[in-house]
Write an enzyme that holds these catalytic residues in place. Structure first.
Site, PDB file in Angstrom:
ATOM      1  N   CYS A   9       9.854 -52.322 -59.284  1.00 41.47           N
ATOM      2  CA  CYS A   9      11.323 -52.248 -59.181  1.00 41.47           C
ATOM      3  C   CYS A   9      11.716 -50.939 -58.511  1.00 41.47           C
ATOM      4  CB  CYS A   9      11.984 -52.418 -60.541  1.00 41.47           C
ATOM      5  SG  CYS A   9      11.418 -51.280 -61.798  1.00 41.47           S
TER       6      CYS A   9
ATOM      7  N   PHE B 188       3.730 -53.215 -70.378  1.00 37.38           N
ATOM      8  CA  PHE B 188       5.121 -52.748 -70.242  1.00 37.38           C
ATOM      9  C   PHE B 188       6.046 -53.871 -70.753  1.00 37.38           C
ATOM     10  CE2 PHE B 188       2.561 -50.955 -66.832  1.00 37.38           C
ATOM     11  CZ  PHE B 188       2.768 -49.589 -66.969  1.00 37.38           C
TER      12      PHE B 188
ATOM     13  N   ASP C 287       3.411 -51.449 -75.006  1.00 36.71           N
ATOM     14  CA  ASP C 287       4.544 -50.650 -74.550  1.00 36.71           C
ATOM     15  C   ASP C 287       4.452 -49.296 -75.244  1.00 36.71           C
ATOM     16  OD1 ASP C 287       7.436 -51.577 -73.100  1.00 36.71           O
ATOM     17  OD2 ASP C 287       7.505 -49.701 -74.231  1.00 36.71           O
ATOM     18  N   SER C 288       4.963 -48.251 -74.581  1.00 38.08           N
ATOM     19  CA  SER C 288       4.902 -46.915 -75.183  1.00 38.08           C
ATOM     20  C   SER C 288       6.067 -46.674 -76.143  1.00 38.08           C
ATOM     21  CB  SER C 288       4.915 -45.850 -74.083  1.00 38.08           C
ATOM     22  OG  SER C 288       6.040 -46.048 -73.254  1.00 38.08           O
TER      23      SER C 288
ATOM     24  N   ASP D 252       4.706 -54.990 -65.550  1.00 39.99           N
ATOM     25  CA  ASP D 252       6.126 -54.843 -65.201  1.00 39.99           C
ATOM     26  C   ASP D 252       6.589 -53.417 -65.553  1.00 39.99           C
ATOM     27  OD1 ASP D 252       8.723 -55.396 -64.434  1.00 39.99           O
ATOM     28  OD2 ASP D 252       9.263 -56.354 -66.335  1.00 39.99           O
TER      29      ASP D 252
ATOM     30  N   ASN E  98       0.365 -45.914 -74.022  1.00 37.23           N
ATOM     31  CA  ASN E  98       0.543 -45.763 -72.584  1.00 37.23           C
ATOM     32  C   ASN E  98      -0.384 -46.804 -71.935  1.00 37.23           C
ATOM     33  OD1 ASN E  98      -0.099 -44.948 -69.907  1.00 37.23           O
ATOM     34  ND2 ASN E  98       0.661 -42.904 -70.389  1.00 37.23           N
TER      35      ASN E  98
HETATM   36  N1  SAH Z   1       8.896 -56.533 -69.008  1.00 38.95           N
HETATM   37  C1  SAH Z   1      10.031 -55.981 -69.699  1.00 38.95           C
HETATM   38  C2  SAH Z   1      10.698 -54.845 -68.975  1.00 38.95           C
HETATM   39  C3  SAH Z   1       9.833 -53.661 -68.797  1.00 38.95           C
HETATM   40  S1  SAH Z   1      10.727 -52.213 -68.522  1.00 38.95           S
HETATM   41  C4  SAH Z   1      11.058 -57.074 -69.949  1.00 38.95           C
HETATM   42  O1  SAH Z   1      11.004 -58.107 -69.309  1.00 38.95           O
HETATM   43  O2  SAH Z   1      11.945 -56.837 -70.771  1.00 38.95           O
HETATM   44  C5  SAH Z   1       9.494 -51.010 -68.639  1.00 38.95           C
HETATM   45  C6  SAH Z   1       8.952 -50.807 -70.027  1.00 38.95           C
HETATM   46  O3  SAH Z   1       7.833 -49.934 -69.876  1.00 38.95           O
HETATM   47  C7  SAH Z   1       9.868 -50.136 -71.030  1.00 38.95           C
HETATM   48  O4  SAH Z   1       9.924 -50.942 -72.183  1.00 38.95           O
HETATM   49  C8  SAH Z   1       9.206 -48.779 -71.350  1.00 38.95           C
HETATM   50  O5  SAH Z   1       9.292 -48.462 -72.720  1.00 38.95           O
HETATM   51  C9  SAH Z   1       7.783 -49.043 -70.979  1.00 38.95           C
HETATM   52  N2  SAH Z   1       6.976 -47.926 -70.479  1.00 38.95           N
HETATM   53  C10 SAH Z   1       7.305 -46.970 -69.597  1.00 38.95           C
HETATM   54  N3  SAH Z   1       6.233 -46.213 -69.259  1.00 38.95           N
HETATM   55  C11 SAH Z   1       5.184 -46.710 -69.977  1.00 38.95           C
HETATM   56  C12 SAH Z   1       3.799 -46.384 -70.060  1.00 38.95           C
HETATM   57  N4  SAH Z   1       3.261 -45.412 -69.333  1.00 38.95           N
HETATM   58  N5  SAH Z   1       3.025 -47.133 -70.875  1.00 38.95           N
HETATM   59  C13 SAH Z   1       3.552 -48.135 -71.613  1.00 38.95           C
HETATM   60  N6  SAH Z   1       4.838 -48.500 -71.552  1.00 38.95           N
HETATM   61  C14 SAH Z   1       5.652 -47.792 -70.742  1.00 38.95           C
END
Ligand code: SAH
Length: 370
Positions: free
Chosen positions: A313, A206, A228-229, A273, A254
């Site tokens: 969060c 993420f 990241d997705s 995250d 994902n």
């Molecule tokens: N760690 C990042 C913030 C993450 S916010 C930072 O410090 O900036 C959550 C992120 O998860 C977003 O970028 C969103 O695109 C991604 N996301 C949401 N669901 C997801 C999934 N199932 N698989 C991969 N990425 C995902």
């Protein structure tokens, strides 16, 4: 507060104004913005009776700015949330500082009316080069407000800006990036987790624009993979990596699928995250299942002695709940887990004790032994 939590009938014709309210039991709960169109009909700006004037606005803004001075002392730099809504007594107002730029959001009818004054006060007090407005958040619709993105003060309309985040240069796309361009609530964690990263193989799951991953790469990780997705988020991570002359492996996927597809991979440091799995109480059961599954996959993919930095969060997920699901996941994965650090939201996102929803971000740094 929701309609049912307030005493008496809802008043008419005062949407956007500040009114004194009592709760169902008749106790005075303070002065706050009222909007009968919103689900949250009343949001507190002060515990006592206040006339909300320009003076009140200025006082609240100055208090918020002053609190953030602590960051200057700690060398955090100038990438800060200067005002965080209800927690700064200004419900709906967000002001993020990216060096000489300010990005503003007014997400309630009550605060939106004061936008011109907010811009003026910020100019007087902070002397920014530019003030930008990022008012495209869907929540504005629920307040009966339309969306707008643009320049409130300053010449031209650049698409973004490089800022220094713990020694890493990051591109702030104030118009299209998540939130106002950066997850400011996690910035402090980048440095904290990078301290573990030297010589390790790192997975930043993420990753968004790669804040954690880049900090780890700079700190001497042997290899960093960001998952990241979102393709735009990864494109931003690539841009940041190039600017800093750092190398990231980028995977658009994902995270759950990624773990399934890479069962043979082993990591020494994993960062999880995710977005909030439980945005409301109703989604809590599913969210706990999701968090457990995710942490289980991470435990299974970590080397002996590996580190997991795992965050939630979701306000509705308490620390007890999260620690319990971590322990359940550890048992399922057959590992022993040491809790090295507990992390909390930074002081530019202050928690109000009487407003539990303001507490939402928790993190745990764990060492895993097989
Ligand atoms: N760690 C990042 C913030 C993450 S916010 C930072 O410090 O900036 C959550 C992120 O998860 C977003 O970028 C969103 O695109 C991604 N996301 C949401 N669901 C997801 C999934 N199932 N698989 C991969 N990425 C995902």
């Amino acid at each position: 507060m929701f309609e049912g939590e307030l005493e008496g009938e809802l008043p008419e014709g005062i949407d956007g104004e500040v009114v004194l309210c009592r709760d169902k039991r008749g106790r005075l709960i303070g002065s706050g913005f009222f909007n009968s169109k919103s689900k949250l009909v009343w949001r507190r700006c002060a515990p006592g009776k206040v006339e909300f004037t320009r003076e009140t606005l200025e006082k609240q803004l100055l208090r918020a700015f002053k609190l953030r001075n602590v960051f200057q002392q700690s060398g955090r730099g100038e990438v800060i949330r200067l005002v965080w809504s209800d927690s700064d007594g200004l419900p709906g107002l967000i002001i993020d500082r990216y060096d000489s730029w300010l990005v503003v959001q007014t997400l309630t009818l009550g605060i939106d009316r004061w936008l011109d004054d907010i811009v003026q006060i910020c100019r007087e007090q902070l002397n920014p080069e530019r003030i930008l407005c990022r008012n495209d958040a869907p929540v504005r619709e629920k307040e009966g407000l339309s969306g707008s993105v643009g320049v409130l003060y300053g010449e031209g309309e650049p698409s973004g800006k490089w800022v220094d985040v713990h020694g890493i240069r990051m591109w702030i796309d104030w118009k299209a990036g998540h939130k106002t361009g950066l997850y400011l609530d996690q910035v402090e964690q980048y440095g904290k987790i990078a301290a573990y990263a030297k010589g390790l193989r790192v997975l930043d799951a993420f990753s968004n624009e790669g804040g954690f991953g880049l900090a780890c790469a700079r700190a001497g990780a042997t290899e960093v993979t960001c998952v990241d997705s979102s393709a735009p988020a990864l494109a931003a991570a690539a841009k940041n990596a190039e600017e800093n002359d750092l190398s990231l492996k980028l995977q658009e996927a994902n995270v759950f699928d990624y773990f399934s597809a890479s069962r043979s991979e082993q990591w020494d440091l994993i960062i999880l995250d995710p977005p909030p799995f439980a945005p409301n109480k109703r989604s809590l059961t599913g969210a706990l299942r999701g968090y457990k599954e995710l942490n289980l996959r991470a435990f299974q993919s970590l080397s002996d002695g590996g580190i997991l930095a795992t965050y939630t969060c979701s306000h509705h997920v308490s620390s007890e709940m999260y620690l319990k699901l971590l322990q359940d996941a550890a048992v399922d994965a057959g590992v022993e887990v040491r809790l090295l650090e507990q992390c909390f939201q930074p002081l530019d996102h202050p928690v109000i004790l009487g407003f539990p929803e303001s507490e939402y971000l928790r993190g745990y740094v764990l060492e895993v032994r097989r």
